[in-house]
Enzyme design. Structure first.
Site, PDB file in Angstrom:
ATOM      1  N   THR B 344       6.983   7.944   2.577  1.00  0.00           N
ATOM      2  CA  THR B 344       6.108   7.413   3.617  1.00  0.00           C
ATOM      3  C   THR B 344       6.088   8.314   4.856  1.00  0.00           C
ATOM      4  O   THR B 344       6.885   9.229   4.989  1.00  0.00           O
ATOM      5  CB  THR B 344       6.565   6.011   4.036  1.00  0.00           C
ATOM      6  OG1 THR B 344       7.972   6.052   4.290  1.00  0.00           O
ATOM      7  CG2 THR B 344       6.283   5.000   2.974  1.00  0.00           C
ATOM      8  N   ASP B 345       5.146   8.002   5.761  1.00  0.00           N
ATOM      9  CA  ASP B 345       4.995   8.781   6.990  1.00  0.00           C
ATOM     10  C   ASP B 345       5.781   8.147   8.133  1.00  0.00           C
ATOM     11  O   ASP B 345       5.355   8.191   9.283  1.00  0.00           O
ATOM     12  CB  ASP B 345       3.518   8.842   7.400  1.00  0.00           C
ATOM     13  CG  ASP B 345       2.631   9.298   6.279  1.00  0.00           C
ATOM     14  OD1 ASP B 345       2.961  10.323   5.686  1.00  0.00           O
ATOM     15  OD2 ASP B 345       1.633   8.637   5.996  1.00  0.00           O
ATOM     16  N   SER B 370       7.622   7.199  13.551  1.00  0.00           N
ATOM     17  CA  SER B 370       6.293   7.307  12.970  1.00  0.00           C
ATOM     18  C   SER B 370       5.910   8.764  13.026  1.00  0.00           C
ATOM     19  O   SER B 370       5.835   9.355  14.087  1.00  0.00           O
ATOM     20  CB  SER B 370       5.303   6.464  13.773  1.00  0.00           C
ATOM     21  OG  SER B 370       3.999   6.735  13.326  1.00  0.00           O
ATOM     22  N   ARG B 371       5.697   9.375  11.846  1.00  0.00           N
ATOM     23  CA  ARG B 371       5.561  10.836  11.821  1.00  0.00           C
ATOM     24  C   ARG B 371       4.155  11.312  12.157  1.00  0.00           C
ATOM     25  O   ARG B 371       3.982  12.431  12.565  1.00  0.00           O
ATOM     26  CB  ARG B 371       5.973  11.383  10.452  1.00  0.00           C
ATOM     27  CG  ARG B 371       7.429  11.142  10.183  1.00  0.00           C
ATOM     28  CD  ARG B 371       7.924  11.918   8.984  1.00  0.00           C
ATOM     29  NE  ARG B 371       9.233  11.417   8.625  1.00  0.00           N
ATOM     30  CZ  ARG B 371       9.502  10.764   7.531  1.00  0.00           C
ATOM     31  NH1 ARG B 371       8.551  10.552   6.643  1.00  0.00           N
ATOM     32  NH2 ARG B 371      10.703  10.315   7.297  1.00  0.00           N
ATOM     33  N   VAL B 372       3.158  10.476  11.925  1.00  0.00           N
ATOM     34  CA  VAL B 372       1.800  10.964  12.170  1.00  0.00           C
ATOM     35  C   VAL B 372       1.006  10.124  13.168  1.00  0.00           C
ATOM     36  O   VAL B 372      -0.045  10.523  13.608  1.00  0.00           O
ATOM     37  CB  VAL B 372       0.983  11.060  10.867  1.00  0.00           C
ATOM     38  CG1 VAL B 372       1.590  12.064   9.925  1.00  0.00           C
ATOM     39  CG2 VAL B 372       0.858   9.716  10.200  1.00  0.00           C
TER      40      VAL B 372
END
Lengths: 127, 511
Positions: B344-345, B370-372
């Site tokens: 997951t992102d 939260s990466r994006v």
């Protein structure tokens, strides 16, 4: 229940049968039935290639000759001689887009002496 | 050798195929040799494809199964119905299709099983289209980076770990820490804020009483009209549990591919992996770590890869996924959690300790990420959330000193107090997602120190007073702020307005 026959095995079977003098239509009918039954109709063109490869191994070359104009007998003889296999079958394709010259494709090699190819080469070299 | 036959092999073969009598009435059949635990072993049907549907003719009608193990002399198929009707010797036919489910807007408001059959007692679903349950994810060129926000309405998430449309954000935590609550609030927020995002809730082996409660709540909140619930219970066969997320995704993809936005919640993938483990072991596939089969990573990666943001040529639709994973005693290094974390992102980690301290939603600020989503945050939220994150992380570092109380210097004391107020502010009761303007105004008030005089336990009351005042007196400005287009700065007119109102609201609560 038998496993899946490889394309090479199918091709070898066809080539052997044809060389032994079987009627090619009959053999192709068998192959078609097998491909249909085993739901492998999508592999048809690959099977054809494999058969041409198998024929090549047995000394029969199926070559595709592409030219801008139909071949004359002299040129045809020259091409056959150049390929130099025991038995050569030519599939002649007339394609004006090659502009001039000849392209000879055998299952394992291709020789391109068309004007279109040369022009492409020049374009790539940015001359 | 006739020349024509060899040079025209392709043509010859094509002709031969055309001449074949296809024998359409002749169906190949197999026979069930063994059956048990939801798995049938079939002899024959060597033409069966992977995941193709088989029809077993039993005395009580047709039971469907899908072929998962294709072996030299037999097929292992997982039954989609009851196994007690299937006996050895039953005839098996190929249905000639891989699994498909009905898709489209007709499913909205319905509760269905993974085969698309209604479970809500309503009429049969007459969808015009069907979607493949197993479908390859869209490629690189069809995608666009995540850039639009998907507001959850939960301040802690939208502020610190924003989620964008097309993102896959994992919700992970122990049992009873509020994982489903976050998903549910997010669904409710889509209806409250009228974002037009369609919700798909996939219950995988969830207690049906819980699903019923959830559906009831969605109806009360008026969210059900834009929601599809794909439900499987603990008593359903493992095959249905296995199919549920893929079927739900197929339904979501329809919205994605038609230029709409959808949000899909998989509740939860731990049970999905367990159902797949059961199937795999019964199909005699070799077990690996924790007895899961070797392809359990692929099981989830191929599922989550289908959630995507499409590019403008493909209609700019999106499918956002919120998978849920249940951990045991907070262990995020177990097999399935690490797998899904890496797919997951980002993840939202729920902590039991926080939950029992009364900090709800019990989101761990340290372990969540939260990466994006950062690119997807609206300007307004982004302008206030930077300091929120900073304030909270400074507070976390100093929190250990908080107990020394008066021995601290003024600066440290201030940071700690600000952190405590922020923590208090981020508490949010269930079923009350907040809009952009409510979030921005609340965070702004605490960040800029307008609530510094308000005692910690009254921060929520002061926030409520502020929001009520703003809604009443400055409706137009708040409507504008709700679009989130503009930055909110302390010296801008809007900032001054917020500051003034916040100071006025804080008056009543000073300790």
């Amino acid at each position: 229940m038998h496993g899946k026959l490889s394309r090479r095995k199918i091709a070898a079977y066809v080539a052997d049968r044809v060389q032994q003098g079987a009627v090619p239509e009959q053999v192709l009918m068998e192959v078609a039935a097998y491909l249909y039954e085993s739901r492998r109709l999508r592999e048809m063109t690959l099977v054809v290639r494999a058969i041409e490869d198998a024929l090549l191994e047995r000394g029969t070359v199926v070559a595709t000759v592409t030219s801008a104009r139909p071949l004359d007998d002299q040129l045809r003889a020259a091409v056959v001689k150049q390929i130099g296999a025991g038995e050569v079958h030519l599939r002649e394709v007339v394609d004006p887009s090659v502009l001039g010259g000849l392209r000879v494709q055998t299952p394992e090699a291709s020789y391109d002496a068309t004007i279109a190819h040369k022009l492409n080469g020049l374009r790539a070299a940015k001359v | 050798m006739p020349d024509i036959a060899v040079t025209e092999l392709s043509k010859g073969l094509r002709n031969a195929i055309a001449q074949l009598d296809s024998g359409e009435n002749l169906e190949s059949t197999g026979v069930v040799t063994r059956v048990g635990d939801g798995v049938a072993w079939v002899h024959g049907l060597r033409n069966a494809g992977y995941a193709e549907v088989l029809e077993i003719q039993t005395k009580n009608g047709v039971v469907e199964a899908f072929a998962l193990n294709l072996m030299e002399d037999e097929i292992g198929a997982v039954l989609l119905g009851e196994d007690r009707f299937v006996v050895a010797g039953d005839a098996v036919k190929l249905k000639g299709v891989v699994l498909e489910v009905p898709v489209g807007a007709e499913l909205l408001g319905r509760v269905v099983n993974p085969l698309g059959q209604p479970l809500d007692g309503g009429p049969a679903i007459k969808a015009k289209e069907t979607g493949l349950v197993e479908q390859k994810a869209i490629g690189v060129m069809g995608r666009r980076s995540v850039h639009e926000p998907l507001m959850t309405g939960i301040m802690a998430i939208d502020g610190m770990f924003p989620i964008g449309r097309g993102q896959r954000e994992l919700i992970i935590g122990d049992r009873q820490t509020g994982k489903t609550a976050i998903a549910l609030d997010t669904m409710i927020n889509q209806a409250r804020q009228q974002t037009g995002v369609v919700n798909i809730y996939v219950a995988i082996g969830q207690k049906l009483s819980k699903v019923a409660r959830l559906v009831e709540r969605l109806k009360q909140e008026g969210v059900m009209d834009q929601t599809i619930v794909v439900a499987t219970g603990p008593s359903d066969p493992a095959s249905l549990l296995y199919l549920a997320p893929y079927a739900g995704t197929a339904m979501g993809e329809w919205f994605r591919d038609n230029g709409k936005h959808a949000l899909i919640i998989y509740d939860d993938l731990t049970k999905h992996a367990v159902a797949y483990r059961q199937m795999s072991l019964l199909l005699r596939r070799p077990p690996g770590r924790e007895a899961f089969p070797g392809d359990v990573f692929y099981l989830h990666s191929r599922l989550l890869e289908r959630s995507a943001k499409l590019n403008d040529e493909l209609g700019a639709g999106s499918l956002t996924a919120l998978p849920i994973i249940e951990t045991q005693a907070g262990d995020i290094s177990a097999y399935i959690p690490t797998n899904v974390i890496s797919i997951t992102d980002g993840q939202i980690f729920m902590e039991t300790d926080l939950f029992y301290q009364g900090i709800r939603p019990a989101i761990s600020a340290g372990l969540s990420v939260s990466r994006v989503g950062g690119d997807a945050q609206t300007k307004a939220v982004k302008s206030v959330s930077g300091r929120l994150k900073l304030g909270l992380s400074q507070f976390r570092e100093l929190a250990a000193f908080a107990q020394f109380g008066s021995d601290l210097d003024e600066e440290t004391k201030k940071l700690i107090e600000r952190g405590q107020r922020l923590t208090e502010l981020l508490k949010q009761p269930q079923y009350s997602p907040l809009g952009v303007w409510e979030q921005v105004a609340s965070i702004f008030a605490v960040n800029e120190g307008h609530f510094d005089a308000v005692p910690r336990e009254k921060v929520k009351e002061a926030q409520a007073a502020l929001l009520a005042k703003l809604a009443k007196e400055h409706k137009a400005e708040m409507k504008e702020l709700n679009t989130g287009k503009d930055k909110v700065e302390a010296d801008s007119p809007l900032g001054k307005l917020l500051a003034k109102t916040a100071n006025a609201a804080a008056k009543g609560f000073e300790g």
